[in-house]
Design an enzyme around this catalytic site. Structure first.
Site, short mmCIF file in Angstrom:
data_model
loop_
_atom_site.label_atom_id
_atom_site.label_comp_id
_atom_site.label_asym_id
_atom_site.label_seq_id
_atom_site.Cartn_x
_atom_site.Cartn_y
_atom_site.Cartn_z
N LYS A 70 0.83 -1.22 0.00
CA LYS A 70 0.00 0.00 0.00
C LYS A 70 0.86 1.26 0.00
O LYS A 70 2.03 1.25 0.43
CB LYS A 70 -0.95 0.03 1.19
CG LYS A 70 -0.30 -0.12 2.59
CD LYS A 70 0.27 1.14 3.19
CE LYS A 70 1.01 0.90 4.50
NZ LYS A 70 1.83 2.03 4.94
N PRO B 135 9.24 -3.95 -0.48
CA PRO B 135 10.48 -3.75 0.29
C PRO B 135 10.28 -3.96 1.79
O PRO B 135 9.29 -3.49 2.35
CB PRO B 135 10.86 -2.29 0.00
CG PRO B 135 10.07 -1.89 -1.19
CD PRO B 135 8.88 -2.78 -1.28
N MET C 237 5.52 0.19 3.21
CA MET C 237 4.45 -0.21 2.28
C MET C 237 3.65 -1.39 2.80
O MET C 237 2.87 -2.00 2.06
CB MET C 237 5.04 -0.55 0.91
CG MET C 237 5.57 0.68 0.17
SD MET C 237 5.97 0.25 -1.53
CE MET C 237 4.36 -0.19 -2.19
N ASP D 91 -2.07 -2.39 9.80
CA ASP D 91 -2.15 -2.34 8.34
C ASP D 91 -2.73 -3.62 7.74
O ASP D 91 -2.95 -3.68 6.53
CB ASP D 91 -0.76 -2.11 7.73
CG ASP D 91 -0.28 -0.68 7.93
OD1 ASP D 91 -1.12 0.20 8.23
OD2 ASP D 91 0.94 -0.44 7.79
N GLY E 77 4.85 -6.88 5.38
CA GLY E 77 4.56 -7.93 6.36
C GLY E 77 3.06 -8.06 6.57
O GLY E 77 2.53 -9.16 6.73
N SER E 78 2.37 -6.93 6.54
CA SER E 78 0.91 -6.94 6.70
C SER E 78 0.26 -7.64 5.51
O SER E 78 -0.73 -8.38 5.67
CB SER E 78 0.38 -5.51 6.81
OG SER E 78 0.97 -4.87 7.92
#
Ligand code: ATP
Length: 312
Positions: free
Chosen positions: A18, A104, A109, A146, A112-113
């Site tokens: 995102k 990355p 961004m 997130d 991991g979420s």
């Protein structure tokens, strides 16, 4: 129910990274958190997660990017997500996850979420748990602020910790060039720097613009990149630039190379440059690569976590 659906023992899911096209950050509260108002846009940089049955919980991480810093143990957010679904489904077994990363690491961004969101839908499907969107959303919110948006995708306004989502309408697609950096930024460190700047002389540089969110939502609805460029806002940007002053010159460079606007994505250090359209974004990314940056073209909005295929 199709035969493939009934006997699948490997499920492949995908979830997007995102960009926060606006991020208003309130002051630090007594519980240590900051209230946020953020407009999220899911973009076409994807994490792939393939899950299969196993006795315990394990993960293997590969990537188009450097994945050296990503844990493979129970602290991996996707492994935690898998465990939550297994517990919720009352399943008596474990899951192995093959995670392929493109977002990355520690880049701002939500990579991991996205892994966690993909793991939620993949394990739900693998186990035929049928938890449904509201329960998956509740599990997502337990995993991190997130994660619900990575599940949801598209564009949305997030309030609270960023996890109380309301979908936002978009009237077209928006094309971006992303610049990533080998060295990530720790999100808690950026919030600490935000608090430090806010308490000091730079208070005016931080914080929020409620009017900005309205302009961002109008621009998204109109599908108008120029209007969006005038409205994008990141309250964490001064803190990220304070910790990483080198990013400032790259922001200037991107705009000189034709971007309508450039912002730090979330807590950084990934930079997001908005372009007028697809060909402009491709040309901008190519130009940034020529200048020695690690740049790529993406677009949004795109779908949230979804099943790509089932096998076995
Ligand atoms: P944030 O959502 O806090 O903005 P980010 O996008 O900046 O995060 P991520 O790549 O999501 O950064 O991860 C931040 C840290 O979380 C990593 O440095 C890593 O130690 C840990 N982590 C746990 N699980 C994962 C995962 N599946 N992928 C990447 N990092 C993970």
């Amino acid at each position: 129910m199709s035969l493939a659906r009934a006997f699948a023992d490997r499920v492949h899911a995908r979830a997007p990274g995102k960009i926060n096209v606006s991020l208003d950050v309130g002051p630090r509260k007594d519980d240590g958190y900051h209230d946020l108002v953020s407009v999220f846009l899911a973009v076409s940089l994807y994490e792939d997660v393939v899950v299969s049955h196993s006795d315990g919980f394990s993960a293997r991480i590969t990537g188009d990017i450097d994945v050296a810093g990503v844990p493979v143990d129970e602290t991996n957010l996707a492994v935690r997500a898998a465990r939550l679904v297994v517990e919720e489904a009352g399943w008596n077994g474990g899951v192995h996850l093959d995670i392929h990363k493109r977002v990355p690491v520690a880049g701002g961004m939500g990579g991991g979420s996205a892994d966690a969101a993909a793991a939620l839908v993949a394990v739900d499907d693998l186990l035929h748990a049928g938890l449904g969107a509201p329960r998956l959303h509740r599990l997502a919110a337990r995993l991190g602020a997130d994660v619900p948006f990575a599940l949801h995708g598209g564009a949305a306004v997030g309030v609270g910790r960023g996890d109380e989502l309301t979908p936002a309408l978009t009237g077209g697609r928006f094309d971006w060039a992303l610049v990533s950096h080998p060295q990530g930024l720790s999100t808690p460190a950026v919030y600490r720097e935000f608090d430090r700047l806010r308490e000091g002389d730079d208070a005016a540089a931080c914080g929020s613009t409620a009017a900005g969110d309205t302009a961002v939502l109008q621009a998204l609805r109109a599908g108008d990149p120029r209007a969006l460029a005038a409205a994008v806002f990141n309250g964490l940007q001064p803190a990220a630039l304070s910790l990483r002053p080198d990013l400032g010159a790259v922001l200037v460079d991107g705009v000189e190379r034709g971007a309508l606007a450039g912002i730090v994505s979330g807590s950084g250090p990934t930079l997001a440059f908005l372009a007028g359209g697809e060909s402009d974004a491709r040309a901008l990314a190519a130009s940034l690569v020529t200048a020695g940056h690690d740049a790529r073209h993406v677009h949004g909005p795109v779908h949230g976590a979804h099943i790509v295929s089932r096998a076995g």
